[in-house]
Design a protein around this motif. Structure first.
Motif, short mmCIF file in Angstrom:
data_model
loop_
_atom_site.label_atom_id
_atom_site.label_comp_id
_atom_site.label_asym_id
_atom_site.label_seq_id
_atom_site.Cartn_x
_atom_site.Cartn_y
_atom_site.Cartn_z
N GLU A 174 1.15 -0.89 0.28
CA GLU A 174 0.30 0.19 0.22
C GLU A 174 0.66 1.74 -0.14
O GLU A 174 0.79 2.35 -0.82
N GLU A 175 2.00 1.05 0.67
CA GLU A 175 2.81 2.60 0.43
C GLU A 175 3.89 2.69 -0.48
O GLU A 175 4.00 3.29 -1.19
N PHE A 176 3.94 1.40 -1.69
CA PHE A 176 4.21 1.45 -2.57
C PHE A 176 3.43 2.31 -3.36
O PHE A 176 3.31 3.14 -4.13
N GLY A 177 1.92 1.76 -3.41
CA GLY A 177 1.05 2.60 -4.38
C GLY A 177 0.55 3.74 -3.73
O GLY A 177 0.38 4.58 -4.60
N TYR A 178 0.56 4.08 -3.05
CA TYR A 178 0.41 5.64 -2.18
C TYR A 178 2.24 6.82 -2.94
O TYR A 178 1.41 7.51 -3.78
N VAL A 179 2.68 5.97 -3.24
CA VAL A 179 4.11 6.87 -3.60
C VAL A 179 3.81 6.95 -5.14
O VAL A 179 4.18 8.15 -5.96
N LEU A 180 3.67 5.40 -5.73
CA LEU A 180 3.13 5.69 -7.18
C LEU A 180 1.68 6.51 -7.20
O LEU A 180 1.70 7.01 -8.69
N ALA A 181 0.92 6.76 -6.74
CA ALA A 181 -0.23 7.46 -7.19
C ALA A 181 0.87 9.53 -6.49
O ALA A 181 0.18 10.10 -7.88
N LYS A 182 1.28 9.77 -5.74
CA LYS A 182 1.78 10.69 -5.76
C LYS A 182 2.89 11.31 -6.78
O LYS A 182 2.50 12.28 -7.94
N ARG A 183 3.47 10.21 -7.47
CA ARG A 183 3.98 9.71 -8.93
C ARG A 183 3.35 10.51 -9.87
O ARG A 183 3.14 11.20 -10.38
N SER A 184 1.79 9.77 -10.07
CA SER A 184 1.10 10.10 -11.24
C SER A 184 -0.10 11.28 -10.90
O SER A 184 -0.25 11.63 -12.29
#
Length: 300
Positions: A174-184
């Motif tokens: 979920e933390e990976f998903g969070y950082v990738l979402a911030k990038r997105s």
């Protein structure tokens, strides 16, 4: 590397992840971060069982070096039995020796994920950017890989079924998903189209929901009704001279500060880079983050 064992979920490292994003902007600058609009393409790190193991690993390593803008760095990749997924020897360079776990001899599709993390170590080493302690420094490395466009591979390496599980990196899915979402949200690039793991897609969706909530906290005008009502109550309390934040709730992101020489001010984290922004409490305000240049519409 979790291989068949329990996989941690949730956001236990969220504070450190946010600190890592802020540190990246402070060290790289807004202009340098903006030079990473494109992620590593799946075709550039594709690795099938018929490829020569060592030549293929070197090819993927060169792609990671190119992506991180390290043209004078040379990676020499080898394989051995080890507990962790990989290890890199951070010497003066320009040659860096990377060892990959022997399991990647037969799990070649994840070699790109392992190298994304290890080359991020080299990148941060060149920058002179680190966090104290092994745990926090590894979180910084994962966050850097994900925010600069290579870390989607680490999330895609997370797979589970009824008999086994695998996860690479120190962040939770979920933390990976969070950082990738911030990038997105920053670049408008959706990495979920590249995922081969159903679990990665789910984790990215959860991370995106949390990333969007960062931009919906008061005093931002996008805040929901409940948040605005709570903010108004806390503001009245602060204007009356009460302690701030009202109630001492840790989940409240804003802080009021009184100034004898001026109006009451409120500080809150930028939803993009998480640097705290401080503005006067005087109604509608347009604020610009000095670190990431995000323009924020506020109702203070």
């Amino acid at each position: 590397m979790a291989d068949g064992g329990p996989v941690e979920h949730g956001y236990p490292h969220l504070e450190t992840v946010r600190e890592a994003v802020t540190a990246l902007y402070r060290r790289l600058s807004y202009d340098t971060v903006r030079t990473f609009p494109l992620s590593v393409a799946p075709v550039d790190v594709a690795f099938c069982d018929t490829d020569d193991l060592h030549l293929g690993a070197q090819r993927v390593a060169r792609e990671m070096v190119r992506h991180y803008r390290l043209p004078d760095a040379r990676l020499i990749v080898g394989f051995r039995e080890m507990t962790h997924a990989a290890n890199v020897e951070l010497a003066a360079g320009p040659e860096y020796f990377v060892e990959l776990n022997d399991r990647f001899r037969t799990h070649r599709r994840d070699i790109g994920a392992a190298l994304a993390h290890e080359v991020a170590h080299v990148y941060l080493h060149r920058l002179g950017l680190s966090f104290p302690g092994t745990r926090d420094n590894e979180i910084l490395t994962d966050t850097t890989a994900a925010y600069l466009g290579a870390g989607w591979l680490l999330l895609d390496a997370f797979r589970q079924d009824g008999a086994s599980s695998q996860k690479l990196g120190y962040l939770t899915p979920e933390e990976f998903g969070y950082v990738l979402a911030k990038r997105s949200l920053l670049f408008g690039e959706d990495p979920s189209a590249w995922f081969t793991s159903a679990q990665a897609y789910t984790a990215y969706g959860k991370g995106m929901a949390l990333a969007r909530r960062d931009g919906e906290q008061p005093p931002l005008t996008a805040a929901g009704w409940a948040g605005r009502r709570r903010y108004a109550r806390d503001r009245r309390h602060a204007l009356d001279g009460g302690s701030v934040p009202a109630g001492g709730r840790r989940e409240v992101p804003y802080r009021f500060t009184a100034d004898d020489r001026g109006p009451l001010r409120v500080s809150f984290p930028c939803p993009t880079c998480h640097q705290r922004i401080r503005v006067p409490v005087e109604g509608r305000v347009r604020a610009r983050c000095g670190l990431c240049r995000t323009v924020l519409e506020c109702d203070t």
